[in-house]
Write a protein that holds these residues in place. Structure first.
Motif, short mmCIF file in Angstrom:
data_model
loop_
_atom_site.label_atom_id
_atom_site.label_comp_id
_atom_site.label_asym_id
_atom_site.label_seq_id
_atom_site.Cartn_x
_atom_site.Cartn_y
_atom_site.Cartn_z
N ALA A 96 0.85 -1.23 -0.05
CA ALA A 96 -0.11 0.08 -0.09
C ALA A 96 0.83 1.17 -0.12
O ALA A 96 0.61 2.25 -0.72
CB ALA A 96 -1.03 0.06 1.22
N SER A 97 2.05 1.01 0.54
CA SER A 97 2.88 2.43 1.02
C SER A 97 3.66 2.57 -0.43
O SER A 97 3.73 3.78 -0.80
CB SER A 97 3.79 2.09 1.95
OG SER A 97 4.66 3.05 2.16
N LEU A 98 4.09 1.44 -0.96
CA LEU A 98 4.68 1.78 -2.43
C LEU A 98 3.97 2.31 -3.45
O LEU A 98 4.07 3.04 -4.11
CB LEU A 98 5.32 0.19 -2.94
CG LEU A 98 5.70 0.26 -4.32
CD1 LEU A 98 7.17 1.00 -4.20
CD2 LEU A 98 6.14 -1.10 -4.76
N VAL A 99 2.49 1.78 -3.55
CA VAL A 99 1.54 2.45 -4.38
C VAL A 99 1.17 3.99 -4.33
O VAL A 99 1.30 4.58 -5.24
CB VAL A 99 0.53 1.57 -4.46
CG1 VAL A 99 -0.66 2.09 -5.37
CG2 VAL A 99 0.66 0.04 -5.02
N ALA A 100 0.97 4.14 -3.04
CA ALA A 100 0.73 5.51 -2.50
C ALA A 100 2.09 6.54 -3.06
O ALA A 100 1.76 7.70 -3.46
CB ALA A 100 0.56 5.76 -0.92
N THR A 101 3.38 6.25 -2.48
CA THR A 101 4.48 6.68 -2.85
C THR A 101 4.51 6.91 -4.34
O THR A 101 4.72 8.10 -4.86
CB THR A 101 5.57 6.17 -2.56
OG1 THR A 101 5.41 5.96 -0.93
CG2 THR A 101 6.84 7.06 -2.70
N SER A 102 4.33 5.80 -5.29
CA SER A 102 4.35 6.07 -6.55
C SER A 102 3.21 7.14 -7.13
O SER A 102 3.66 7.76 -8.15
CB SER A 102 3.81 4.63 -7.47
OG SER A 102 5.04 3.58 -6.87
N ILE A 103 2.14 7.24 -6.77
CA ILE A 103 1.16 8.11 -6.98
C ILE A 103 1.75 9.37 -6.75
O ILE A 103 1.47 10.42 -7.46
CB ILE A 103 -0.24 7.53 -6.68
CG1 ILE A 103 -0.88 6.40 -7.12
CG2 ILE A 103 -1.24 8.83 -6.75
CD1 ILE A 103 -1.84 5.93 -6.35
N SER A 104 2.28 9.74 -5.35
CA SER A 104 2.41 10.93 -4.95
C SER A 104 3.79 11.34 -5.53
O SER A 104 3.76 12.56 -5.64
CB SER A 104 2.37 10.92 -3.57
OG SER A 104 3.31 10.09 -3.04
N LEU A 105 4.34 10.44 -6.18
CA LEU A 105 5.95 10.95 -6.75
C LEU A 105 5.75 11.86 -7.83
O LEU A 105 6.37 13.09 -7.94
CB LEU A 105 6.56 9.71 -7.12
CG LEU A 105 8.03 10.14 -7.88
CD1 LEU A 105 8.96 10.31 -6.73
CD2 LEU A 105 8.50 8.65 -8.41
N GLU A 106 4.64 11.80 -8.63
CA GLU A 106 4.38 12.50 -9.78
C GLU A 106 4.00 13.97 -9.33
O GLU A 106 4.42 14.98 -9.88
CB GLU A 106 3.15 12.07 -10.56
CG GLU A 106 2.68 12.83 -11.96
CD GLU A 106 1.56 12.29 -12.53
OE1 GLU A 106 1.11 13.06 -13.32
OE2 GLU A 106 1.23 10.98 -12.49
N MET A 107 2.91 14.15 -8.31
CA MET A 107 2.66 15.39 -7.73
C MET A 107 3.87 16.09 -6.99
O MET A 107 4.01 17.30 -7.20
CB MET A 107 1.42 15.05 -6.72
CG MET A 107 0.21 14.49 -7.47
SD MET A 107 -1.21 14.27 -6.35
CE MET A 107 -0.59 12.79 -5.42
N ASP A 108 4.42 15.31 -6.25
CA ASP A 108 5.64 15.96 -5.38
C ASP A 108 6.68 16.38 -6.04
O ASP A 108 7.40 17.27 -5.72
CB ASP A 108 5.93 14.88 -4.13
CG ASP A 108 4.77 14.71 -3.17
OD1 ASP A 108 3.62 15.44 -3.21
OD2 ASP A 108 4.86 13.78 -2.51
N CYS A 109 6.87 15.70 -7.11
CA CYS A 109 8.14 16.06 -7.75
C CYS A 109 8.06 16.84 -9.26
O CYS A 109 8.73 16.98 -10.15
CB CYS A 109 8.95 14.80 -8.17
SG CYS A 109 9.49 14.24 -6.56
N ASP A 110 6.78 17.33 -9.18
CA ASP A 110 6.46 18.17 -10.41
C ASP A 110 7.39 19.43 -10.63
O ASP A 110 7.32 20.31 -9.76
CB ASP A 110 5.08 18.71 -10.28
CG ASP A 110 4.46 19.39 -11.52
OD1 ASP A 110 5.08 19.78 -12.34
OD2 ASP A 110 3.26 19.85 -11.54
N ALA A 111 8.02 19.50 -11.60
CA ALA A 111 9.12 20.71 -11.72
C ALA A 111 8.43 21.87 -11.73
O ALA A 111 9.24 22.95 -11.42
CB ALA A 111 9.79 20.34 -12.99
N SER A 112 7.21 22.14 -12.45
CA SER A 112 6.48 23.66 -12.39
C SER A 112 6.29 23.92 -10.85
O SER A 112 5.94 25.09 -10.94
CB SER A 112 5.13 23.51 -13.36
OG SER A 112 4.37 22.51 -12.35
N LYS A 113 6.32 22.96 -9.90
CA LYS A 113 6.01 23.48 -8.29
C LYS A 113 7.13 23.83 -7.57
O LYS A 113 7.23 24.06 -6.44
CB LYS A 113 5.00 22.54 -7.77
CG LYS A 113 3.63 22.41 -8.48
CD LYS A 113 2.88 21.24 -7.71
CE LYS A 113 1.45 21.15 -8.53
NZ LYS A 113 0.61 19.91 -7.77
#
Length: 140
Positions: free
Chosen positions: A114-131
């Motif tokens: 569950a943690s791996l899937v959550a981290t995989s999903i949030s990686l895109e949001m947290d590492c967005d270069a525009s932010k």
């Protein structure tokens, strides 16, 4: 010279018995320490789960990705709570409790997944270069 202690007589058997009892006491001391650590870890994951429930309520479910991450993180926290409760049962017991260790392993797999899937999903949001900030300022 070079005699084995097994057949050396009553003194050798007494020394061997004392060493075995020392080893048993050492192993029990380690189990008790692990029992305490399991209790602390289990309690910390309960607190974490409560904080995640509050955060998920505040976030709402307007964004499906954020909602998914919140739910998966909550599942992982409950599964890790179950793992540490299972380890507590195994480590606090004076006898080996293999089903508790099996339950801990299964809970760990569920929590990690569950943690791996959550981290995989949030990686895109947290590492967005525009932010990301263009320039990082160091405040002294």
């Amino acid at each position: 010279l070079g005699r084995r202690l097994d057949g050396a007589g009553p003194l050798a058997r007494l020394v061997a018995n004392m060493k075995a009892k020392e080893q048993q006491q050492h192993e029990r001391d380690v189990d008790v320490a692990m029992c305490v650590f399991d209790a602390v870890q289990g309690a910390s994951y309960v607190v974490r789960a409560v904080k995640q429930v509050i955060g998920a309520i505040e976030d709402g479910c307007l964004d499906p990705k954020v909602c998914s991450v919140n739910v998966l993180n909550l599942v992982s926290s409950f599964a890790w709570t179950a793992q540490f409760i299972s380890l507590l049962v195994g480590d606090c017991s004076t006898q080996t409790h293999q089903p508790a260790y099996c339950a801990a392993d299964i809970s760990d797999i569920a929590a990690s997944t569950a943690s791996l899937v959550a981290t995989s999903i949030s990686l895109e949001m947290d590492c967005d270069a525009s932010k990301m900030p263009k320039k990082i300022e160091i405040v002294r």
